[in-house]
Design a protein around this motif. Structure first.
Motif, PDB file in Angstrom:
ATOM      1  N   TYR A 171       0.906  -1.188   0.036  1.00 13.29           N
ATOM      2  CA  TYR A 171       0.089   0.120  -0.153  1.00 13.29           C
ATOM      3  C   TYR A 171       0.781   1.135  -0.011  1.00 13.29           C
ATOM      4  O   TYR A 171       0.581   2.241  -0.781  1.00 13.29           O
ATOM      5  CB  TYR A 171      -0.903  -0.173   1.033  1.00 13.29           C
ATOM      6  CG  TYR A 171      -1.671  -1.201   1.301  1.00 13.29           C
ATOM      7  CD1 TYR A 171      -2.085  -1.793   0.154  1.00 13.29           C
ATOM      8  CD2 TYR A 171      -2.305  -1.737   2.616  1.00 13.29           C
ATOM      9  CE1 TYR A 171      -3.064  -3.234   0.250  1.00 13.29           C
ATOM     10  CE2 TYR A 171      -3.052  -2.779   2.559  1.00 13.29           C
ATOM     11  CZ  TYR A 171      -3.267  -3.384   1.700  1.00 13.29           C
ATOM     12  OH  TYR A 171      -4.112  -4.724   1.586  1.00 13.29           O
ATOM     13  N   LYS A 205       2.447   1.562  -3.462  1.00 13.63           N
ATOM     14  CA  LYS A 205       1.299   1.920  -4.311  1.00 13.63           C
ATOM     15  C   LYS A 205       0.889   3.391  -4.306  1.00 13.63           C
ATOM     16  O   LYS A 205       0.618   4.140  -5.189  1.00 13.63           O
ATOM     17  CB  LYS A 205      -0.143   0.953  -4.108  1.00 13.63           C
ATOM     18  CG  LYS A 205      -1.138   1.350  -5.185  1.00 13.63           C
ATOM     19  CD  LYS A 205      -2.290  -0.003  -4.814  1.00 13.63           C
ATOM     20  CE  LYS A 205      -3.329   0.189  -5.959  1.00 13.63           C
ATOM     21  NZ  LYS A 205      -4.421  -0.726  -5.623  1.00 13.63           N
ATOM     22  N   TYR A 206       0.826   3.804  -3.019  1.00 12.50           N
ATOM     23  CA  TYR A 206       0.577   5.253  -2.766  1.00 12.50           C
ATOM     24  C   TYR A 206       1.843   6.238  -3.273  1.00 12.50           C
ATOM     25  O   TYR A 206       1.497   7.318  -3.957  1.00 12.50           O
ATOM     26  CB  TYR A 206       0.326   5.589  -1.318  1.00 12.50           C
ATOM     27  CG  TYR A 206       0.078   7.042  -1.004  1.00 12.50           C
ATOM     28  CD1 TYR A 206      -1.071   7.559  -1.505  1.00 12.50           C
ATOM     29  CD2 TYR A 206       0.816   7.557  -0.037  1.00 12.50           C
ATOM     30  CE1 TYR A 206      -1.432   9.055  -0.930  1.00 12.50           C
ATOM     31  CE2 TYR A 206       0.480   9.046   0.534  1.00 12.50           C
ATOM     32  CZ  TYR A 206      -0.589   9.587  -0.145  1.00 12.50           C
ATOM     33  OH  TYR A 206      -0.928  10.918   0.072  1.00 12.50           O
ATOM     34  N   SER A 210      -6.606  -3.331   3.434  1.00 14.28           N
ATOM     35  CA  SER A 210      -6.852  -2.901   2.194  1.00 14.28           C
ATOM     36  C   SER A 210      -6.233  -1.445   1.580  1.00 14.28           C
ATOM     37  O   SER A 210      -6.321  -0.557   2.625  1.00 14.28           O
ATOM     38  CB  SER A 210      -8.331  -3.144   1.925  1.00 14.28           C
ATOM     39  OG  SER A 210      -9.217  -1.961   2.413  1.00 14.28           O
ATOM     40  N   TYR A 211      -5.976  -1.370   0.490  1.00 15.30           N
ATOM     41  CA  TYR A 211      -5.567  -0.292  -0.340  1.00 15.30           C
ATOM     42  C   TYR A 211      -6.741   1.021  -0.001  1.00 15.30           C
ATOM     43  O   TYR A 211      -6.424   2.275   0.251  1.00 15.30           O
ATOM     44  CB  TYR A 211      -5.196  -0.168  -1.641  1.00 15.30           C
ATOM     45  CG  TYR A 211      -4.754   1.003  -2.105  1.00 15.30           C
ATOM     46  CD1 TYR A 211      -3.380   1.510  -1.702  1.00 15.30           C
ATOM     47  CD2 TYR A 211      -5.511   1.861  -3.047  1.00 15.30           C
ATOM     48  CE1 TYR A 211      -2.882   2.671  -2.036  1.00 15.30           C
ATOM     49  CE2 TYR A 211      -4.627   3.001  -3.652  1.00 15.30           C
ATOM     50  CZ  TYR A 211      -3.613   3.313  -3.060  1.00 15.30           C
ATOM     51  OH  TYR A 211      -2.863   4.504  -3.537  1.00 15.30           O
ATOM     52  N   PHE A 226      -6.570   2.239   3.312  1.00 15.33           N
ATOM     53  CA  PHE A 226      -5.011   2.749   3.838  1.00 15.33           C
ATOM     54  C   PHE A 226      -5.474   4.275   3.211  1.00 15.33           C
ATOM     55  O   PHE A 226      -5.035   5.430   3.735  1.00 15.33           O
ATOM     56  CB  PHE A 226      -4.211   2.273   2.601  1.00 15.33           C
ATOM     57  CG  PHE A 226      -2.874   3.046   2.643  1.00 15.33           C
ATOM     58  CD1 PHE A 226      -1.746   2.723   3.600  1.00 15.33           C
ATOM     59  CD2 PHE A 226      -2.507   3.961   1.479  1.00 15.33           C
ATOM     60  CE1 PHE A 226      -0.536   3.393   3.561  1.00 15.33           C
ATOM     61  CE2 PHE A 226      -1.562   4.644   1.377  1.00 15.33           C
ATOM     62  CZ  PHE A 226      -0.342   4.357   2.376  1.00 15.33           C
TER      63      PHE A 226
END
Length: 837
Positions: free
Chosen positions: A290, A293-294, A527-528, A531
């Motif tokens: 996460y 990904k961010y 989970s994203y 997040f």
């Protein structure tokens, strides 16, 4: 000396003077080289001869430039060109081009063009260049070259926003690219970041794939909108540039120009993580999808904000790959990326052909990512770090020509179904900046664009974008996995090459990753979407994540540019931010308060949860390394505390360390555990003491018990504990003294205070008639030697025989009177005797 000899000598002198006197051929100097507008020609195509002439002296000359073919059958004649070669003060280089001539229909081969530069009817410079004639593209299919240029700057600023480096400005405006390039009417030089954009405008049929990293775009954006500083060649010092200046406007025009080239299909823009992390390594080591990904999302957003492009192409930073990146890329809308043909492709699994085609990689949902593999031999061997020793411009030009000779040969005599995709992917600036001459590096880039532009005109090879490549060569093969590695074939450049320096810094990062993961676990962020919700609702969490993103920027870990000071600054900022949302207290004590060796010590650590959420499933270990350890898993509810204790014994006096570690279940990755708290408590162990015990019993009548019988009643039993002779206490020594007598146990506490050598306690025991065996024990946590801490004795209590008390008294009085009378008579007799004499 006769006239003949004189005449001969005079003649020799005159001839010598003529020989050594200044002449055009000896004193007028230039540097030059010849080239052509393409390294390869088809019969019937147009050839332009070119000369680069560099004045070396402070005078100008009229010159004739002659070009002619030395071995080309039916060679056309190139008209000579009259030029003025300026003074070196007026120009550092002039570029001469001939009229186009038609290449005759000759056999495939290598041919040569010669150049002469003539001044005052004397040839002052000559040079020759070779060129190829071919009757078509290699293997009948023109290779499509995918130039993928990666331009990047680390986030060169401190957490407070202060810049500690100005590379984003220097490499935009001033990389010493003159005499070839400068930003007209703005700055008397040009930087490599601007150079890429400039050359694309210069050569309109070139297509490339350009990556300007988000952290670089961010810094340029700040400069354009808030101003910056730059070297002023007019004053020889730096100057402040306001945002309303022409220099700042040049940056904004650069942004708009890239967007326009993208819209025209001439440039495909890539993005990457905001801070250029080695994502493939980090996702495998830390399992932080996460956060990464961010980081990528932030990069994509900044690319869109600055350039106005929502791109679907991502530069995998350092080509640091893990298959776990595939779903992340696809979730964020990416379609294309590039990996390494030497370190990724050979170990890839699936349906494999060559590196000269695009491949499909699918995620578990069946979504497709298209992966290209760069030709490392060409990228690094013909352009990058191993081929940039351009000390003179001729070498730069010849290397540019060699690039296309090599590509043509590489793809000749092949049975291609589709045109091969030759991926040249590497840094866009560093190979220029690390060259002995930045200007020659820039000339090299100019020439490779010039040459491929002409090769495109002839249909021999061309350039394209990712989208063009999948159009001419549709991806058909599917790879099921790609090796976990980087463009270097490993991770040591960022992790181990600096030895203990690297190790120390990574250990600092481990604890911060552990703390990040603990917060994620405590808050149930699994989970994203959760997040992102936390990012939006909790500014301090967002700031903590941003801190980590900066700290893991790969540039700061790269061996040659290793920057622990910058890493520490961002980790320190993370500590401040995370402490606002992850609050707990740790206290520590020992029993006894002053431990000594060879005795039992109990260490107690108390953890208090000051958060509004439970610290669930926290795994706490308390250890005395090499001696003992205890581990417990607990949930600490908000406002509550938990104690963890460890009982142990050390054999020698000195300072020991008690270690506390804390982690959550999600922080165990394989064999590695990333603790969110690692704390050491130094405990000083003193040498043990050796107590001795002395007992005194005093009966009711003052008689010492144990020697004489004592009557019934209150007995005082004095117990004195002492240190060894000549010693005094270096700290307060608590002692408990136990008396067992008559079936009863009595306890007294005493302290031998610091500086003293003993302490005494008194037991008052009411004893009846009888014989009592008693035992006294002195116990101190600081005394492991118990052999002389015990005393066993006996007290006899009995009723003594007595007469009438009144009669005895009268008898004593009578005896005293008789004794007094006797003494008086003796005194009178003594007096009479001496008086007579």
């Amino acid at each position: 000396m006769n006239k003949a000899i004189m005449l001969m000598l005079t003649t020799i002198v005159i001839i010598s003077l003529i020989t050594i006197s200044p002449s055009i051929s000896q004193t007028y100097k230039i540097y030059a080289f010849v080239t052509t507008d393409s390294p390869i020609y088809l019969p019937g195509s147009q050839l332009v001869a070119e000369a680069y002439i560099y004045p070396l002296v402070q005078e100008s000359r009229e010159a004739i430039v002659k070009f002619y073919f030395t071995d080309l059958p039916n060679a056309p004649t190139i008209p000579e060109i009259h030029v003025t070669i300026p003074s070196v003060n007026d120009a550092r280089v002039i570029h001469v081009e001939s009229q186009p001539v038609t290449v005759p229909d000759v056999n495939d081969g290598t041919y040569h063009l010669h150049m002469q530069i003539i001044v005052n009817n004397q040839v002052i410079y000559e040079d020759t260049v070779d060129f190829w004639v071919r009757h078509g593209p290699p293997s009948g299919k023109p290779p499509m070259i995918l130039f993928v240029w990666h331009n990047h700057q680390a986030p060169n600023y401190w957490p407070d926003g202060t810049f500690f480096a100005n590379w984003h400005i220097d490499h935009f405006f001033k990389d010493s690219l003159t005499p070839y390039f400068k930003i007209d009417n703005v700055y008397p030089d040009m930087g490599t970041y601007y150079l890429h954009y400039y050359l694309l405008k210069k050569y309109p049929n070139i297509k490339v794939n350009l990556h300007y990293s988000p952290s670089l775009l961010y810094q340029l954006y700040i400069a354009a909108n808030k101003g910056f500083t730059i070297y002023d060649p007019n004053t020889g010092s730096t100057k402040k540039v306001p945002p309303n200046s022409s220099l700042a406007q040049t940056i904004r025009d650069f942004f708009k120009g890239l967007k326009q080239l993208y819209d025209e299909g001439r440039v495909y823009l890539l993005t990457t993580e905001f801070a250029h992390t080695i994502a493939g390594y980090l996702i495998e080591k830390f399992n932080i999808p996460y956060l990464l990904k961010y980081d990528i999302w932030l990069g994509k957003e900044w690319t869109k904000k600055v350039l106005g492009v929502d791109t679907d192409a991502i530069w995998t930073a350092e080509m640091a790959w893990s298959d776990k990146l595939v779903p992340i890329y696809l979730d964020l809308g990416f379609k294309y990326t590039v990996l390494d043909g030497t370190y990724h492709f050979p170990g890839a699994q699936g349906d494999k052909g060559t590196i000269y085609e695009p491949y499909i990689v699918k995620d578990s949902k069946g979504r497709e990512l298209i992966v290209f593999f760069r030709d490392q031999e060409v990228s690094d061997g013909y352009i990058g770090f191993t081929n940039n020793d351009w000390r003179d411009p001729r070498t730069a030009d010849r290397d540019a020509r060699a690039l296309y000779y090599h590509i043509y040969n590489k793809h000749s005599f092949k049975n291609y179904k589709y045109p091969p995709i030759e991926v040249i992917a590497l840094d866009g600036e560093n190979w220029i900046l690390f060259a002995p001459s930045h200007a020659n590096g820039a000339l090299f880039l100019d020439r490779i664009y010039k040459y491929v532009s002409r090769l495109t005109d002839q249909g021999i090879m061309n350039t394209g974008t990712f989208r063009d490549a999948v159009r001419v060569h549709p991806p058909e093969r599917v790879l099921t996995s790609i090796p976990w590695t980087s463009w270097l074939g490993g991770w040591g450049k960022w992790t181990t090459e600096r030895g203990t320096e690297h190790k120390k810094e990574w250990e600092k990062l481990y604890e911060r990753i552990g703390k990040y993961k603990a917060y994620m676990y405590y808050k149930n962020i699994d989970s994203y979407s959760k997040f992102i919700d936390e990012i939006r609702e909790n500014p301090k969490f967002n700031e903590s994540v941003i801190d980590l993103i900066h700290a893991i920027d790969s540039d700061f870990w790269w061996s040659e540019f290793f920057s622990p000071g910058v890493i520490d600054a961002w980790l320190g900022e993370f500590d401040l931010d995370i402490s606002n949302i992850m609050k707990y207290e740790i206290s520590f004590t020992t029993l006894p308060s002053q431990p000594v060796s060879q005795t039992t010590t109990k260490a107690i650590v108390t953890i208090t949860n000051n958060n509004d959420y439970p610290m669930k499933d926290t795994i706490i270990t308390l250890s005395m390394p090499g001696i003992n350890a205890t581990t417990k898993q607990v949930t600490i509810t908000p406002g509550d505390s938990v104690n963890v204790s460890l009982i142990f014994k050390v054999e020698k006096a000195g300072t020991k360390q008690l270690v506390l570690t804390m982690y959550t279940p999600n922080a165990k990755i394989g064999k590695n555990i990333y603790y969110f708290e690692t704390r050491s408590f130094k405990i000083k162990f003193l040498s043990p003491i050796d107590l001795s015990l002395k007992i005194t019993v005093v009966g009711p009548n003052g008689v010492l018990g144990g020697i004489n019988p004592t009557p019934p009643g209150i007995h005082k039993i004095f117990a004195t504990v002492s240190l060894s002779e000549g010693e005094s206490a270096s700290f307060d020594v608590p002692v408990k003294i136990y008396l067992n007598i008559g079936g009863q146990t009595y306890v007294r506490e005493a302290t031998i205070f610091q500086g003293e050598d003993s302490a005494t306690v008194v037991f008052n025991v009411d004893l009846k008639t009888g014989t009592y065996t008693y035992e006294v024990n002195a116990i101190s946590p600081y005394d492991p030697f118990l052999d002389n801490n015990k005393f066993v004795g006996q007290i006899i209590v009995m009723q003594t025989k007595q007469e009438n008390t009144g009669g005895n008294t009268q008898l004593l009085i009578i005896l005293a009177i008789i004794l007094w009378i006797i003494v008086a008579i003796l005194a009178i007799l003594y007096y009479i005797k001496h008086k007579r004499s």
